[in-house]
Enzyme design. Structure first.
Site, PDB file in Angstrom:
ATOM      1  N   LYS A 239      13.183  -7.556  -3.835  1.00 40.78           N
ATOM      2  CA  LYS A 239      12.871  -8.878  -3.262  1.00 40.78           C
ATOM      3  C   LYS A 239      11.408  -8.862  -2.853  1.00 40.78           C
ATOM      4  O   LYS A 239      11.043  -8.282  -1.833  1.00 40.78           O
ATOM      5  CB  LYS A 239      13.768  -9.129  -2.037  1.00 40.78           C
ATOM      6  CG  LYS A 239      14.076 -10.562  -1.708  1.00 40.78           C
ATOM      7  CD  LYS A 239      12.983 -11.437  -1.198  1.00 40.78           C
ATOM      8  CE  LYS A 239      12.454 -11.268   0.179  1.00 40.78           C
ATOM      9  NZ  LYS A 239      11.199 -12.043   0.388  1.00 40.78           N
TER      10      LYS A 239
ATOM     11  N   GLY B  20       7.077  -3.775   5.564  1.00 45.54           N
ATOM     12  CA  GLY B  20       6.724  -5.062   6.155  1.00 45.54           C
ATOM     13  C   GLY B  20       6.460  -4.894   7.636  1.00 45.54           C
ATOM     14  O   GLY B  20       6.192  -3.785   8.111  1.00 45.54           O
ATOM     15  N   SER B  21       6.574  -5.976   8.354  1.00 48.42           N
ATOM     16  CA  SER B  21       6.232  -5.938   9.776  1.00 48.42           C
ATOM     17  C   SER B  21       7.311  -5.214  10.585  1.00 48.42           C
ATOM     18  O   SER B  21       8.471  -5.144  10.182  1.00 48.42           O
ATOM     19  CB  SER B  21       6.086  -7.372  10.287  1.00 48.42           C
ATOM     20  OG  SER B  21       7.305  -8.052  10.100  1.00 48.42           O
ATOM     21  N   THR B  22       6.901  -4.746  11.740  1.00 46.85           N
ATOM     22  CA  THR B  22       7.838  -4.092  12.655  1.00 46.85           C
ATOM     23  C   THR B  22       8.928  -5.072  13.087  1.00 46.85           C
ATOM     24  O   THR B  22      10.105  -4.720  13.188  1.00 46.85           O
ATOM     25  CB  THR B  22       7.058  -3.537  13.865  1.00 46.85           C
ATOM     26  OG1 THR B  22       6.234  -2.477  13.368  1.00 46.85           O
ATOM     27  CG2 THR B  22       7.963  -3.010  14.946  1.00 46.85           C
TER      28      THR B  22
ATOM     29  N   GLY C 153      11.351  -5.305  10.342  1.00 47.99           N
ATOM     30  CA  GLY C 153      12.025  -3.996  10.258  1.00 47.99           C
ATOM     31  C   GLY C 153      13.182  -3.929  11.249  1.00 47.99           C
ATOM     32  O   GLY C 153      14.264  -3.433  10.935  1.00 47.99           O
TER      33      GLY C 153
ATOM     34  N   GLU D 115       9.093   1.057   6.462  1.00 45.61           N
ATOM     35  CA  GLU D 115       7.642   1.295   6.559  1.00 45.61           C
ATOM     36  C   GLU D 115       7.054   0.054   7.204  1.00 45.61           C
ATOM     37  O   GLU D 115       6.973  -0.997   6.564  1.00 45.61           O
ATOM     38  CB  GLU D 115       7.031   1.450   5.161  1.00 45.61           C
ATOM     39  CG  GLU D 115       7.562   2.600   4.374  1.00 45.61           C
ATOM     40  CD  GLU D 115       6.942   3.925   4.768  1.00 45.61           C
ATOM     41  OE1 GLU D 115       6.120   3.953   5.707  1.00 45.61           O
ATOM     42  OE2 GLU D 115       7.301   4.922   4.145  1.00 45.61           O
TER      43      GLU D 115
ATOM     44  N   CYS E  75      -1.644  -2.018   6.126  1.00 52.97           N
ATOM     45  CA  CYS E  75      -0.838  -1.562   7.270  1.00 52.97           C
ATOM     46  C   CYS E  75      -1.537  -0.460   8.055  1.00 52.97           C
ATOM     47  O   CYS E  75      -1.427  -0.396   9.271  1.00 52.97           O
ATOM     48  CB  CYS E  75       0.514  -1.094   6.791  1.00 52.97           C
ATOM     49  SG  CYS E  75       0.382   0.031   5.400  1.00 52.97           S
TER      50      CYS E  75
ATOM     51  N   GLU F 166      -1.007  -6.030  15.717  1.00 54.81           N
ATOM     52  CA  GLU F 166      -1.496  -5.896  14.352  1.00 54.81           C
ATOM     53  C   GLU F 166      -2.023  -7.251  13.885  1.00 54.81           C
ATOM     54  O   GLU F 166      -1.280  -8.234  13.881  1.00 54.81           O
ATOM     55  CB  GLU F 166      -0.344  -5.448  13.451  1.00 54.81           C
ATOM     56  CG  GLU F 166      -0.807  -5.188  12.056  1.00 54.81           C
ATOM     57  CD  GLU F 166       0.313  -4.663  11.176  1.00 54.81           C
ATOM     58  OE1 GLU F 166       1.435  -5.186  11.258  1.00 54.81           O
ATOM     59  OE2 GLU F 166       0.050  -3.727  10.405  1.00 54.81           O
TER      60      GLU F 166
HETATM   61  P1  NDP Z   1       7.070  -9.329   6.722  1.00 51.74           P
HETATM   62  O1  NDP Z   1       7.717  -8.327   7.569  1.00 51.74           O
HETATM   63  O2  NDP Z   1       6.945 -10.709   7.196  1.00 51.74           O
HETATM   64  O3  NDP Z   1       7.805  -9.424   5.310  1.00 51.74           O
HETATM   65  C1  NDP Z   1       8.104  -8.296   4.552  1.00 51.74           C
HETATM   66  C2  NDP Z   1       9.263  -8.617   3.643  1.00 51.74           C
HETATM   67  O4  NDP Z   1      10.414  -8.911   4.440  1.00 51.74           O
HETATM   68  C3  NDP Z   1       9.027  -9.856   2.780  1.00 51.74           C
HETATM   69  O5  NDP Z   1       9.624  -9.667   1.520  1.00 51.74           O
HETATM   70  C4  NDP Z   1       9.704 -10.930   3.583  1.00 51.74           C
HETATM   71  O6  NDP Z   1      10.085 -12.059   2.828  1.00 51.74           O
HETATM   72  C5  NDP Z   1      10.908 -10.200   4.122  1.00 51.74           C
HETATM   73  N1  NDP Z   1      11.455 -10.859   5.294  1.00 51.74           N
HETATM   74  C6  NDP Z   1      10.812 -11.679   6.176  1.00 51.74           C
HETATM   75  N2  NDP Z   1      11.672 -12.129   7.121  1.00 51.74           N
HETATM   76  C7  NDP Z   1      12.874 -11.587   6.844  1.00 51.74           C
HETATM   77  C8  NDP Z   1      14.149 -11.677   7.439  1.00 51.74           C
HETATM   78  N3  NDP Z   1      14.374 -12.420   8.523  1.00 51.74           N
HETATM   79  N4  NDP Z   1      15.170 -10.979   6.883  1.00 51.74           N
HETATM   80  C9  NDP Z   1      14.960 -10.230   5.787  1.00 51.74           C
HETATM   81  N5  NDP Z   1      13.785 -10.122   5.156  1.00 51.74           N
HETATM   82  C10 NDP Z   1      12.735 -10.771   5.684  1.00 51.74           C
HETATM   83  O7  NDP Z   1       5.669  -8.690   6.343  1.00 51.74           O
HETATM   84  P2  NDP Z   1       4.512  -9.335   5.503  1.00 51.74           P
HETATM   85  O8  NDP Z   1       4.975  -9.674   4.126  1.00 51.74           O
HETATM   86  O9  NDP Z   1       3.894 -10.392   6.328  1.00 51.74           O
HETATM   87  O10 NDP Z   1       3.543  -8.080   5.341  1.00 51.74           O
HETATM   88  C11 NDP Z   1       2.728  -7.658   6.340  1.00 51.74           C
HETATM   89  C12 NDP Z   1       3.373  -6.537   7.134  1.00 51.74           C
HETATM   90  O11 NDP Z   1       3.726  -5.454   6.287  1.00 51.74           O
HETATM   91  C13 NDP Z   1       2.425  -5.952   8.141  1.00 51.74           C
HETATM   92  O12 NDP Z   1       3.048  -5.834   9.385  1.00 51.74           O
HETATM   93  C14 NDP Z   1       2.094  -4.577   7.582  1.00 51.74           C
HETATM   94  O13 NDP Z   1       1.729  -3.628   8.530  1.00 51.74           O
HETATM   95  C15 NDP Z   1       3.322  -4.219   6.865  1.00 51.74           C
HETATM   96  N6  NDP Z   1       3.039  -3.230   5.839  1.00 51.74           N
HETATM   97  C16 NDP Z   1       3.410  -1.936   6.075  1.00 51.74           C
HETATM   98  C17 NDP Z   1       3.115  -0.947   5.165  1.00 51.74           C
HETATM   99  C18 NDP Z   1       3.573   0.451   5.394  1.00 51.74           C
HETATM  100  O14 NDP Z   1       3.669   1.201   4.435  1.00 51.74           O
HETATM  101  N7  NDP Z   1       3.879   0.851   6.599  1.00 51.74           N
HETATM  102  C19 NDP Z   1       2.380  -1.236   3.932  1.00 51.74           C
HETATM  103  C20 NDP Z   1       2.050  -2.630   3.767  1.00 51.74           C
HETATM  104  C21 NDP Z   1       2.392  -3.582   4.715  1.00 51.74           C
HETATM  105  P3  NDP Z   1       9.208 -13.411   2.895  1.00 51.74           P
HETATM  106  O15 NDP Z   1       7.834 -13.047   2.514  1.00 51.74           O
HETATM  107  O16 NDP Z   1       9.855 -14.293   1.935  1.00 51.74           O
HETATM  108  O17 NDP Z   1       9.276 -13.888   4.300  1.00 51.74           O
END
Ligand code: NDP
Length: 506
Positions: free
Chosen positions: A199, A252-254, A257, A275, A310, A409
């Site tokens: 996804k 993605g974001s904390t 997560g 992550e 990130c 962040e």
């Molecule tokens: P998000 O956490 O908003 O989204 C990440 C993924 O989760 C997307 O596919 C998103 O879908 C999905 N998502 C969002 N809301 C939900 C939900 N309620 N239930 C299930 N899935 C959901 O992160 P971003 O895309 O904004 O990316 C930025 C973040 O990613 C930053 O916090 C960054 O630090 C982190 N990151 C971490 C890395 C690591 O390796 N530690 C590497 C790269 C980024 P949708 O986009 O459709 O909302």
């Protein structure tokens, strides 16, 4: 001699996002059970170019019904053994072909990535796509070289300790490195024999869909790699809560997560690898003997990929003795990192992914000013006339670690400089964060380097460098930066379960 797709971009006329999108024949549907499919609902969502604000495509918007359908196919493929029980050497062949296809389509994938999320084409073509191909190949190469174990039991028995694939893995990834983050999951998950449902983030679905197609072309059987573009609250949540998904590998974001922890607890206790975000300290001690190198690393450490990284070096912890000199040097380097058209091969900083993220970054800059930090450089939106979302490289001085810009962040090109005078103070500030993804240390004293590297709680600590990486080196966080490691041979572990088979001998 014919010019390649990317070479043509040297001419400004060739950089029209809409024209490029139509030429590239975008894949806009989900990739389900080996074929393209509309969302069950028939719904779509707009795919917007961050460099111009134009809608370049309408993408299938998958939700619960699509997840149910894809999980069914993934489970069927898994149980059939067509991939999960295929000889490792045969899986390797398919994955190596997959990696080759990604390499062969570098220009196309790089263009899709840049159109979709605004990073400079130069980076997409030279970094993201080559590293993604390398990642798939690495796990393909590895899978027929890892052995299971035999337990040292008494001779009356033989106990095999086997590693078995988990089953159906949901990979939910962000928009900042769409292809790379996807392959960090797909590579080891597929190599281990799982069926994967990817996804992508709603802001960056294009390369993910194409990856599904290239995987199938390489020989992945139907149902083994499926791609469901859609929103987090719908498709993402449905995967997270599905009773027949065995694991979610998330980047993605904390905040999100933590949602996955909840989804798992409220459904089938599926395994998770998370992550998440970071607020990495970049610590410069007064005995650093190459401030030019430190300044270059600090500037690129926070401004690379528009700061949408990130592990971005977003907190500069610098000793009072060297602060002014270092800041001057960082400003000099950042002058060369000007935002520009991401499709121009000369551009080193592209567009912020979307308007929401743009507003978020600008909001943090306002908060920094309000809380009393000194705006040293940048601080504004720029290139507004393009319709795109660009922010200047921004540096705040006199930041204290309790300010919002030092704690949260930002995920944009904003550096916060914090001064210290003692080593213990630097370590305390470095660790005074809920995150623990990465850190940088600059010193010429090997004892201090070891001491500080041990004392800082982060998944990666770089000494006299920053953001150096290799597929052989694990990546992931401590604390609320998550758990589980991507990259390296260790990433295979999380996509398998251990089984002990006890054989009693007579
Ligand atoms: P998000 O956490 O908003 O989204 C990440 C993924 O989760 C997307 O596919 C998103 O879908 C999905 N998502 C969002 N809301 C939900 C939900 N309620 N239930 C299930 N899935 C959901 O992160 P971003 O895309 O904004 O990316 C930025 C973040 O990613 C930053 O916090 C960054 O630090 C982190 N990151 C971490 C890395 C690591 O390796 N530690 C590497 C790269 C980024 P949708 O986009 O459709 O909302």
């Amino acid at each position: 001699m014919t010019t390649t797709l990317v070479e043509r971009l040297a001419e400004p006329d060739a950089r029209d996002p809409l024209a490029l999108a139509s030429e590239l024949d975008l894949r806009i549907q989900a990739f389900v059970n080996g074929e393209f499919a509309d969302a069950v609902s028939g719904e779509t969502f707009p795919c917007v170019s961050p460099s111009s604000g134009q809608t370049i495509a309408e993408i299938a918007s998958c939700d619960q019904a699509d997840v149910d359908r894809a999980v069914g196919h993934a489970r069927e493929a898994f149980e059939s053994g067509v991939w999960s029980r295929m000889a490792p050497r045969a899986r390797k062949k398919v994955l190596l072909r997959f990696a080759e296809l990604v390499s062969e389509h570098t220009d196309e994938l790089a263009l899709l990535e840049t159109l979709d999320m605004g990073k400079p084409i130069r980076d997409a073509q030279r970094v993201d796509i080559p590293l993604s191909a390398e990642c798939i190949a690495y796990y393909g190469e590895a899978i027929d070289k890892v052995y299971d174990e035999v337990a040292p039991t008494p001779e009356s028995s033989v106990v095999l300790i086997l590693r078995e694939p988990l089953g159906v893995v949901g990979a939910v990834v962000p928009w900042n490195f769409p292809t790379l983050m996807a392959t960090w999951k797909l590579g080891p998950a597929l190599a281990a024999g799982n069926s994967v449902i990817l996804k992508p983030a709603e802001q960056s679905p294009l390369t993910a869909i194409r990856l599904g197609e290239l995987g199938a072309e390489a020989g992945l059987p139907p149902g083994v790699l499926q791609v469901l573009p859609g929103f987090g609250e719908t498709a993402g949540q449905a995967l997270g809560r599905h009773p027949d998904v065995d694991m979610i590998a998330f980047t993605g974001s904390t905040e999100v997560g933590k949602y996955f922890l909840r989804y798992s607890g409220e459904s089938n206790m599926k395994r998770l690898a998370l992550e998440c975000g970071g607020k990495s300290p970049f610590v410069v001690f007064p005995d650093c003997d190459d401030l030019d190198a430190a300044a270059t690393a600090a500037a690129w450490g926070v401004f690379y990929n528009q700061g949408e990284v990130c592990n971005a070096a977003s907190r500069l912890l610098v000793h009072a003795e060297v602060k002014d000199e270092l800041l001057e040097k960082i400003v000099a380097v950042s002058k060369r990192i000007r935002p520009g058209d991401p499709l121009d091969p000369k551009t080193r900083m592209g567009a912020i992914v979307d308007e929401t993220q743009l507003d978020r970054v600008l909001g943090y800059i306002e908060a920094g000013k309000k809380e009393g930090a000194t705006l040293h450089t940048g601080g504004s939106r720029t290139l507004e006339e393009t319709g795109g979302y660009f922010v200047e490289p921004t540096i705040f001085d006199t930041v204290s670690n309790d300010m919002k810009i030092a704690r949260e962040e930002i995920f944009g090109p904003v550096l916060s400089a914090i001064t210290f005078t003692e080593e213990e103070e630097a370590i305390r500030i470095a660790n005074d964060t809920v995150y623990g993804l990465a850190a940088g240390i600059w010193t010429s004293d090997v004892n201090r380097a070891h001491r500080a590297a041990r004392a800082i709680r982060a998944g990666v600590v770089w000494v006299n460098t920053f953001d150096a990486g290799d597929i052989t080196s694990p990546f992931g966080g401590f604390k609320q930066s998550g758990f589980g490691r991507d990259k390296s041979i260790h990433a295979l572990e999380k996509f398998t379960d251990r089984k002990a088979v006890w054989i009693q001998l007579r």
